[in-house]
Write a protein that holds these residues in place. Structure first.
Motif, short mmCIF file in Angstrom:
data_model
loop_
_atom_site.label_atom_id
_atom_site.label_comp_id
_atom_site.label_asym_id
_atom_site.label_seq_id
_atom_site.Cartn_x
_atom_site.Cartn_y
_atom_site.Cartn_z
N GLN A 291 0.84 -1.19 0.00
CA GLN A 291 0.00 0.00 0.00
C GLN A 291 0.88 1.25 0.00
OE1 GLN A 291 -3.60 0.54 0.26
NE2 GLN A 291 -2.93 2.62 -0.13
N LEU A 292 0.51 2.26 -0.80
CA LEU A 292 1.25 3.51 -0.85
C LEU A 292 0.70 4.49 0.19
CD1 LEU A 292 1.87 4.39 -4.61
CD2 LEU A 292 3.59 3.93 -2.86
N TYR A 293 1.63 5.17 0.90
CA TYR A 293 1.25 6.18 1.88
C TYR A 293 2.00 7.47 1.55
CZ TYR A 293 -0.64 2.23 4.49
OH TYR A 293 -1.35 1.13 4.86
N GLU A 294 1.38 8.61 1.91
CA GLU A 294 2.01 9.89 1.62
C GLU A 294 2.34 10.62 2.92
OE1 GLU A 294 -0.66 11.99 -0.88
OE2 GLU A 294 -2.37 11.88 0.49
N VAL A 295 3.43 11.39 2.85
CA VAL A 295 3.91 12.17 3.98
C VAL A 295 4.25 13.57 3.47
CG1 VAL A 295 4.78 10.18 5.26
CG2 VAL A 295 6.26 11.29 3.58
N PRO A 296 4.51 14.53 4.35
CA PRO A 296 4.89 15.87 3.91
C PRO A 296 6.15 15.85 3.05
CG PRO A 296 4.24 15.92 6.20
CD PRO A 296 4.29 14.48 5.82
N PRO A 297 6.29 16.79 2.12
CA PRO A 297 7.44 16.82 1.20
C PRO A 297 8.79 16.89 1.88
CG PRO A 297 5.70 18.29 0.44
CD PRO A 297 5.29 17.85 1.81
N ARG A 298 8.85 17.36 3.12
CA ARG A 298 10.16 17.50 3.77
C ARG A 298 10.84 16.16 4.01
NH1 ARG A 298 11.01 16.91 9.28
NH2 ARG A 298 9.22 16.42 10.60
#
Length: 419
Positions: free
Chosen positions: A355-362
């Protein structure tokens, strides 16, 4: 040094100070002198010696700031890689248990011949140390441990934990579902803090049982379990250390060392399973509900010969003022999160279990620590939760308005000329 290595070192340090904390040492000074006279195999650092003051400083740090204080401070030193991953070790140990009698050298040659390892990548010394660590050398397997019967006179001094095969349940499709019973038992009172049937032998079941046992019956000082994979999980070791609990393991093939939990399993088979033959359970939920009722109304309230005719509940309640209960049960949740490390891609996403998860760009380009349970995933830094990772929603992302960088009039003119 990554977070997993720091935790391994902290667990090593906790292992040295735990006997001092839990009252297992009658003469602390003599104990410290003994440790100072020994050489210790420390994760990451290798063989080391420590003076008594160093060990005392670890004890003070833990008492003041908890498990996190035992971790080394972040350094820029490059860590060393291991020849065998934890999965590799589990596989090789399972192969060894099938052929326990052959010499280690023959076992090593057989691994090479079968294509299990490459001699350039895994040396004989690595295999030998692995077998020795887990007591799987030929001579050690043939030796019978020197054992005397024992029983603590204080409740929650020691819990024994184990897993046993349960009954088969009939499913709607006509197939049989195998169950497993995970349980803990208090060495002094014989009370069972908690136990439950599960359809598999995974760590999630152990986590459920252990957390519920801690909430219901308080914190033990020592937990004694076998060398099964779920009992060697890093998550369990870290959780116990964070709670001030010493986690110890039996020697391989030494089931008798956990006599009280094994005796409980026999009682379950003779006094509870017989009831299921008369009226079988039709679901896992029904099985557990009937088991819990039997546990509280029968087992805990039945006099035990080993308790001088008292019941487990009577012995436990007679010392309930000594029980160390949890202040806030919610504090257990973050301790039992599974842990892993992931590399954040250029689009601020990472993959976990397909599964793909997203986080802040930093976090782009960084290797992050993630801790998770069945429903949530958090990003951790220095032992603290920073942000919750969310599953990537491709539909929503397709409609997100993205800001394009502004271009100067000169740039637009140059772009037009190129066209």
């Amino acid at each position: 040094m990554d977070e997993k290595t720091r935790e391994s070192i902290a667990l090593f340090r906790f292992g040295l100070i735990a006997p001092l904390m839990n009252g297992q040492v009658k003469d602390p000074k003599a104990y410290l002198q003994k440790l100072a006279s020994q050489k210790h195999q420390v994760p990451y650092y290798g063989e080391r010696e420590f003076v008594a003051k160093t060990i005392q400083s670890w004890l003070r740090c833990y008492q003041r700031y908890g498990f996190e204080a035992l971790k080394p401070k972040h350094r820029s030193d490059r860590g060393t890689s291991r020849a065998l991953t934890s999965e590799d070790q589990d596989h090789l140990l399972s192969l060894r248990k099938k052929h326990p009698g052959i010499p280690a050298s023959v076992f090593y040659d057989q691994l090479i011949e079968d294509g299990e390892i490459l001699p350039k990548e895994v040396s004989y010394t690595t295999i030998y140390r692995l077998l020795k660590k887990h007591g799987l050398l030929g001579k050690e397997l043939l030796q019978s441990p020197d054992r005397k019967r024992f029983a603590y006179d204080t409740v929650n001094m020691l819990w024994q934990g184990d897993l046993s095969e349960g009954v088969y349940l009939s499913t709607d499709s006509g197939k049989k579902l195998k169950t497993y019973l995970i349980a803990f038992i208090d060495d002094c009172s014989r009370i069972v803090p908690f136990a439950q049937f599960f359809p598999n032998e995974k760590f999630d079941g152990l986590r459920t049982v252990f957390k519920e046992a801690l909430i219901r019956r308080g914190l033990p000082k020592i937990v004694y379990a076998d060398n099964g994979k779920i009992y060697r999980a890093d998550t369990l070791h870290v959780a116990c250390a964070s709670l001030g609990i010493t986690l110890t393991h039996t020697q391989p093939y030494d089931a008798a060392s956990k006599g009280k939990i094994e005796r409980f399993f026999r009682t379950v088979k003779t006094r509870f399973f017989t009831r299921l033959r008369v009226r079988p359970a039709t679901s896992l939920q029904e099985l557990n509900e009937r088991f819990w009722q039997w546990l509280e109304e029968d087992y805990h309230r039945k006099p035990h010969a080993s308790l001088e005719g008292k019941t487990p509940l009577e012995v436990y309640l007679s010392q309930v003022d000594r029980v160390r209960m949890l202040g806030d049960p919610a504090l257990l949740d973050p301790l039992f999160l599974k842990r892993d490390h992931r590399k954040v891609k250029h689009d601020a996403t990472f993959s976990l279990h397909g599964q793909l998860y997203e986080v802040p760009p930093r976090f782009i380009g960084q290797r992050i620590e993630v801790r998770y349970d069945e429903s949530n995933i958090w990003v951790y830094e220095d032992g603290q939760a920073i942000i919750e990772a969310k599953p990537v929603n491709f539909t929503d992302n397709a409609h997100v308005k993205r800001d394009r960088p502004q271009m100067s009039f000169q740039s637009l003119t140059e772009e037009g000329e190129h066209v």
